[in-house]
Design a protein around this motif. Structure first.
Motif, PDB file in Angstrom:
ATOM      1  N   GLN A  82       0.819  -1.201   0.000  1.00  0.00           N
ATOM      2  CA  GLN A  82       0.000   0.000   0.000  1.00  0.00           C
ATOM      3  C   GLN A  82       0.862   1.265   0.000  1.00  0.00           C
ATOM      4  N   ASN A  83       1.923   1.242   0.807  1.00  0.00           N
ATOM      5  CA  ASN A  83       2.836   2.384   0.828  1.00  0.00           C
ATOM      6  C   ASN A  83       3.470   2.589  -0.531  1.00  0.00           C
ATOM      7  N   ARG A  84       3.791   1.471  -1.147  1.00  0.00           N
ATOM      8  CA  ARG A  84       4.440   1.521  -2.444  1.00  0.00           C
ATOM      9  C   ARG A  84       3.507   2.167  -3.476  1.00  0.00           C
ATOM     10  N   LYS A  85       2.255   1.770  -3.434  1.00  0.00           N
ATOM     11  CA  LYS A  85       1.280   2.349  -4.356  1.00  0.00           C
ATOM     12  C   LYS A  85       1.175   3.859  -4.130  1.00  0.00           C
ATOM     13  N   ALA A  86       1.110   4.249  -2.860  1.00  0.00           N
ATOM     14  CA  ALA A  86       0.996   5.671  -2.544  1.00  0.00           C
ATOM     15  C   ALA A  86       2.208   6.419  -3.099  1.00  0.00           C
ATOM     16  N   GLN A  87       3.374   5.815  -2.965  1.00  0.00           N
ATOM     17  CA  GLN A  87       4.587   6.460  -3.484  1.00  0.00           C
ATOM     18  C   GLN A  87       4.561   6.558  -5.009  1.00  0.00           C
ATOM     19  N   LEU A  88       4.035   5.498  -5.637  1.00  0.00           N
ATOM     20  CA  LEU A  88       3.968   5.523  -7.101  1.00  0.00           C
ATOM     21  C   LEU A  88       3.032   6.633  -7.589  1.00  0.00           C
TER      22      LEU A  88
ATOM     23  N   LYS B  38      14.436  14.692  -5.123  1.00  0.00           N
ATOM     24  CA  LYS B  38      13.282  14.725  -4.213  1.00  0.00           C
ATOM     25  C   LYS B  38      13.314  13.568  -3.228  1.00  0.00           C
ATOM     26  N   GLY B  39      14.313  12.695  -3.390  1.00  0.00           N
ATOM     27  CA  GLY B  39      14.502  11.631  -2.403  1.00  0.00           C
ATOM     28  C   GLY B  39      13.862  10.294  -2.742  1.00  0.00           C
ATOM     29  N   TYR B  40      13.388  10.083  -3.971  1.00  0.00           N
ATOM     30  CA  TYR B  40      12.782   8.788  -4.303  1.00  0.00           C
ATOM     31  C   TYR B  40      13.851   7.739  -4.582  1.00  0.00           C
ATOM     32  N   SER B  41      13.588   6.537  -4.131  1.00  0.00           N
ATOM     33  CA  SER B  41      14.561   5.455  -4.286  1.00  0.00           C
ATOM     34  C   SER B  41      14.517   4.905  -5.705  1.00  0.00           C
TER      35      SER B  41
ATOM     36  N   LYS C  99      12.044   2.621 -10.556  1.00  0.00           N
ATOM     37  CA  LYS C  99      12.035   1.505 -11.493  1.00  0.00           C
ATOM     38  C   LYS C  99      10.586   1.060 -11.756  1.00  0.00           C
ATOM     39  N   ASP C 100       9.811   0.988 -10.684  1.00  0.00           N
ATOM     40  CA  ASP C 100       8.417   0.528 -10.792  1.00  0.00           C
ATOM     41  C   ASP C 100       7.489   1.555 -11.442  1.00  0.00           C
ATOM     42  N   SER C 101       7.966   2.799 -11.550  1.00  0.00           N
ATOM     43  CA  SER C 101       7.082   3.857 -12.044  1.00  0.00           C
ATOM     44  C   SER C 101       6.854   3.765 -13.545  1.00  0.00           C
ATOM     45  N   GLY C 102       7.706   3.012 -14.233  1.00  0.00           N
ATOM     46  CA  GLY C 102       7.561   2.886 -15.679  1.00  0.00           C
ATOM     47  C   GLY C 102       8.066   4.111 -16.436  1.00  0.00           C
ATOM     48  N   LEU C 103       8.690   5.052 -15.730  1.00  0.00           N
ATOM     49  CA  LEU C 103       9.112   6.291 -16.383  1.00  0.00           C
ATOM     50  C   LEU C 103      10.579   6.253 -16.838  1.00  0.00           C
ATOM     51  N   PHE C 104      11.283   5.176 -16.488  1.00  0.00           N
ATOM     52  CA  PHE C 104      12.720   5.148 -16.773  1.00  0.00           C
ATOM     53  C   PHE C 104      13.145   3.791 -17.317  1.00  0.00           C
ATOM     54  N   THR C 105      14.260   3.786 -18.034  1.00  0.00           N
ATOM     55  CA  THR C 105      14.881   2.512 -18.376  1.00  0.00           C
ATOM     56  C   THR C 105      16.173   2.399 -17.575  1.00  0.00           C
ATOM     57  N   PHE C 106      16.304   1.300 -16.881  1.00  0.00           N
ATOM     58  CA  PHE C 106      17.507   1.038 -16.093  1.00  0.00           C
ATOM     59  C   PHE C 106      18.364   0.056 -16.890  1.00  0.00           C
TER      60      PHE C 106
ATOM     61  N   PRO D  23       9.006   5.704 -31.647  1.00  0.00           N
ATOM     62  CA  PRO D  23       7.665   5.712 -32.228  1.00  0.00           C
ATOM     63  C   PRO D  23       7.022   7.087 -32.051  1.00  0.00           C
ATOM     64  N   LYS D  24       6.030   7.347 -32.872  1.00  0.00           N
ATOM     65  CA  LYS D  24       5.389   8.651 -32.814  1.00  0.00           C
ATOM     66  C   LYS D  24       4.717   8.841 -31.443  1.00  0.00           C
ATOM     67  N   TYR D  25       3.981   7.821 -31.025  1.00  0.00           N
ATOM     68  CA  TYR D  25       3.371   7.865 -29.695  1.00  0.00           C
ATOM     69  C   TYR D  25       3.973   6.783 -28.815  1.00  0.00           C
ATOM     70  N   LEU D  26       4.257   7.142 -27.582  1.00  0.00           N
ATOM     71  CA  LEU D  26       4.810   6.179 -26.634  1.00  0.00           C
ATOM     72  C   LEU D  26       3.960   6.247 -25.363  1.00  0.00           C
ATOM     73  N   ASN D  27       3.641   5.085 -24.806  1.00  0.00           N
ATOM     74  CA  ASN D  27       2.847   5.064 -23.571  1.00  0.00           C
ATOM     75  C   ASN D  27       3.627   4.442 -22.430  1.00  0.00           C
ATOM     76  N   SER D  28       3.280   4.823 -21.215  1.00  0.00           N
ATOM     77  CA  SER D  28       3.846   4.151 -20.045  1.00  0.00           C
ATOM     78  C   SER D  28       3.505   2.675 -20.112  1.00  0.00           C
ATOM     79  N   PRO D  29       4.398   1.813 -19.610  1.00  0.00           N
ATOM     80  CA  PRO D  29       4.037   0.397 -19.479  1.00  0.00           C
ATOM     81  C   PRO D  29       3.076   0.235 -18.299  1.00  0.00           C
ATOM     82  N   GLU D  30       2.496  -0.943 -18.181  1.00  0.00           N
ATOM     83  CA  GLU D  30       1.625  -1.187 -17.025  1.00  0.00           C
ATOM     84  C   GLU D  30       2.466  -1.209 -15.755  1.00  0.00           C
ATOM     85  N   THR D  31       1.901  -0.691 -14.688  1.00  0.00           N
ATOM     86  CA  THR D  31       2.584  -0.667 -13.401  1.00  0.00           C
ATOM     87  C   THR D  31       1.557  -1.079 -12.352  1.00  0.00           C
ATOM     88  N   PRO D  32       1.988  -1.193 -11.078  1.00  0.00           N
ATOM     89  CA  PRO D  32       0.986  -1.555 -10.059  1.00  0.00           C
ATOM     90  C   PRO D  32      -0.194  -0.576  -9.978  1.00  0.00           C
TER      91      PRO D  32
END
Ligand code: ZN
Length: 595
Positions: free
Chosen positions: A109-115, A174-177, A182-189, A227-236
């Protein structure tokens, strides 16, 4: 299993007044003991949505949505049952026992709130990036598509800059781990290349859930990148098959339909032009999940997919899915323009409104598209086309509907209606001889309307009786000699009766608690309907006596019927049952409940 104990769930509910819970969303007016308002779950002009302080339940006599304060939050705010409990507990200051949540659940639940926080921070970052010098290109892109400043703000549009890790650096500061990012789907590691922003030099569309929280993004590249349009991948927190772009606004539309289109820009352009009911599936295929989600708000959907071949294919795919969910579907023709965005720019909102009025029936659209596969100047090909249509028409269960389609097709495709009808009949006959064919058969229950009707009146009587007892609990004193919970159908009805009778006998009537025994939204809704059988206000006391007497007799009679159904004719117990039924029937015919 509920995450919290029955006691605590009921305790929270006992401190809540459902009228307070619902009033922020629905304007309620008191009529007698009940409040009424316009239903937030279906479109209506007269208020069939009722809230009963006595029962602590809501129920819509129009669409059947109902339940208690928890159900309302689940249905209206898309919460899970535990989330609804937590929300109301916080409102009334009941401390929920923490140990009832496992540490794993709490961590999730905390993780979801952080996401959620991360997506919000990112959306804010993109928003401001577009509004300073670096974001000029994206701003000009949107302005060039004729979006007003107001629209850009409303949809939270933004820009992801050209530095390949600027969002990452910003969120780290901002202090995010890394683990959350990684789980946010906003980055490639990547081990070799390090961390990169997934969205880079793109115009950004935040995607909101129904509670207006940012859960993901779509991004359109500036310039010619792929690609012309890019979407976030699915996340929690982002389930593509259950998210529709624009639904956070469209759910409040006063129109009684949704317009389903393909892209972000279509939705935004339509909203800007006043069509506040436009939604889009997110670059992914349209799924049954999307259709079910729409069905929660409307019964009609207008398809406004692209006019090109890909759009046509997508329409043909979406139609059966929409209809499978019980939605009525029509097709908006936007030719000669490609999509709603282009159409509205060229012709304006009122021309589009006109296209909505002239939208094509989905069946006729399907037939029209089908015809393109046949050579109508070749007699053999033409016949196969007609046969194909006949096979489709035969699927309509209703005779009148079949006739209407036969006539419509005949008028359009140069075949005589009686010829097409005899083709339909011969297909029907063939399928009747071959019932194992893959034709979708209706449930056996539904194919026997007589039996269904019987079940309905039987259930209707049980609902009436339970509603009546809830509203006038003193009746149970006279009734309990004749009616016990065993007289109600096994399953939900019996569970409700058992608990209701027990509450009244203990002098602790709290029907809303019975809803808590069921965790699924749909079950809660069904239980609420049991407490809301339509009972007209009967003027005279004789009429009330008579009405109740009939209902009780009916319930008892059906109960005996169920008992007898389980016995064979020769069962020696049969005679006892028959005698008992006669005796009780006689008493029930003369009993008076109100004197
Ligand atoms: Zn309703």
């Amino acid at each position: 299993m509920p995450m919290y104990s029955e006691e605590i769930i009921n305790e929270v509910l006992s401190k809540v007044d459902i009228v307070d819970v619902i009033s922020p969303y629905v304007s309620l007016k008191k009529k007698g003991n009940t409040y009424f308002g316009l239903c937030p779950f279906h479109n209506e002009k007269t208020g069939s949505f009722s809230v009963s302080p006595m029962k602590q339940m809501f129920y819509c006599f129009g669409c059947g949505k109902g339940g208690n304060a928890y159900t309302f939050l689940m249905q209206h705010e898309n919460m899970t049952f535990p989330e609804a409990v937590q929300t109301l507990a916080a409102q009334v200051g009941v401390e929920l026992p923490q140990e009832e949540m496992t540490s794993a659940q709490r961590a999730a639940q905390n993780r979801k709130a952080q996401l959620f926080e991360v997506q919000k921070e990112a959306a804010t970052y993109f928003y401001f990036s577009m509004r300073d010098e670096r974001g000029k290109a994206a701003y000009n892109y949107f302005a060039g598509r004729e979006l007003s400043e107001e629209t850009m703000n409303k949809f939270g549009l933004g820009y992801a800059g050209k530095v390949s890790d600027e969002l990452y650096q910003f969120l780290k500061s901002k202090g995010y781990s890394d683990s959350i990012l990684k789980d946010s789907g906003l980055f490639t590691f990547d081990e070799r290349n390090g961390v990169k922003d997934k969205f880079w030099n793109r115009a950004m569309f935040p995607i909101f859930d129904q509670q207006k929280r940012v859960v993901a993004f779509g991004g359109r590249v500036m310039g010619d990148g792929e690609p012309k349009y890019l979407n976030s991948p699915e996340t929690p927190i982002f389930d593509k098959s259950r998210t529709l772009y624009g639904l956070n606004f469209s759910r409040a539309t006063k129109r009684n339909y949704f317009i389903l289109c393909e892209g972000y820009m279509d939705v935004i352009a339509l909203h800007q032009a006043g069509f506040d009911c436009a939604v889009a599936s997110l670059g992914t295929a349209f799924t049954t999940g999307h259709a079910a989600l729409m069905k929660r708000f409307v019964n009609d959907v207008y398809l406004s997919f692209d006019s090109d071949e890909a759009g046509t294919k997508a329409k043909l795919r979406a139609i059966p899915i929409l209809e499978g969910a019980g939605l009525v579907c029509k097709i908006i023709n936007m030719e000669p323009y490609k999509d709603p965005d282009e159409f509205i720019k060229a012709k304006g909102a009122s021309a589009y409104e006109e296209r909505i009025l002239n939208a094509e029936n989905s069946f006729l659209f399907t037939v029209r598209m089908l015809q393109r596969e046949y050579n109508m100047s070749d007699p053999t090909s033409k016949t196969s086309f007609y046969r194909k249509i006949a096979e489709k028409i035969v699927r309509f269960p209703d005779d009148l509907e079949r006739t209407n389609y036969i006539e419509a097709v005949a008028a359009t495709y140069g075949i005589r209606a009686d010829e097409l009808r005899s083709m339909v009949n011969s297909v029907a006959a063939k399928e009747a001889l071959n019932p194992t064919s893959d034709r979708e058969f209706a449930e056996p229950e539904a194919r026997n309307p007589k039996k269904m009707k019987k079940d309905n009146t039987s259930r209707q009587a049980q609902k009436m009786l339970l509603t009546k007892i809830t509203e006038e609990p003193f009746l149970l004193g006279k009734l309990e000699k004749y009616i016990t919970p065993e007289d109600f159908e096994e399953g939900m009805f019996r569970t409700v009766a058992t608990h209701l009778f027990e509450q009244i006998q203990k002098d602790a009537l709290m029907p809303t608690n019975i809803i808590n025994l069921f965790e699924e939204e749909e079950e809660q809704q069904e239980v609420a309907s049991i407490f809301h059988a339509p009972i007209g206000e009967l003027e005279s006391s004789e009429a009330r006596e008579k009405g109740l007497r009939e209902v009780v007799l009916r319930v008892k009679k059906d109960s005996f019927r169920r008992k007898k159904d389980q016995m064979s004719e020769t069962d020696p117990g049969m005679i006892t049952i028959v005698m008992e039924e006669k005796k009780i029937q006689k008493e029930l015919e003369t009993i008076s409940y109100y004197t």
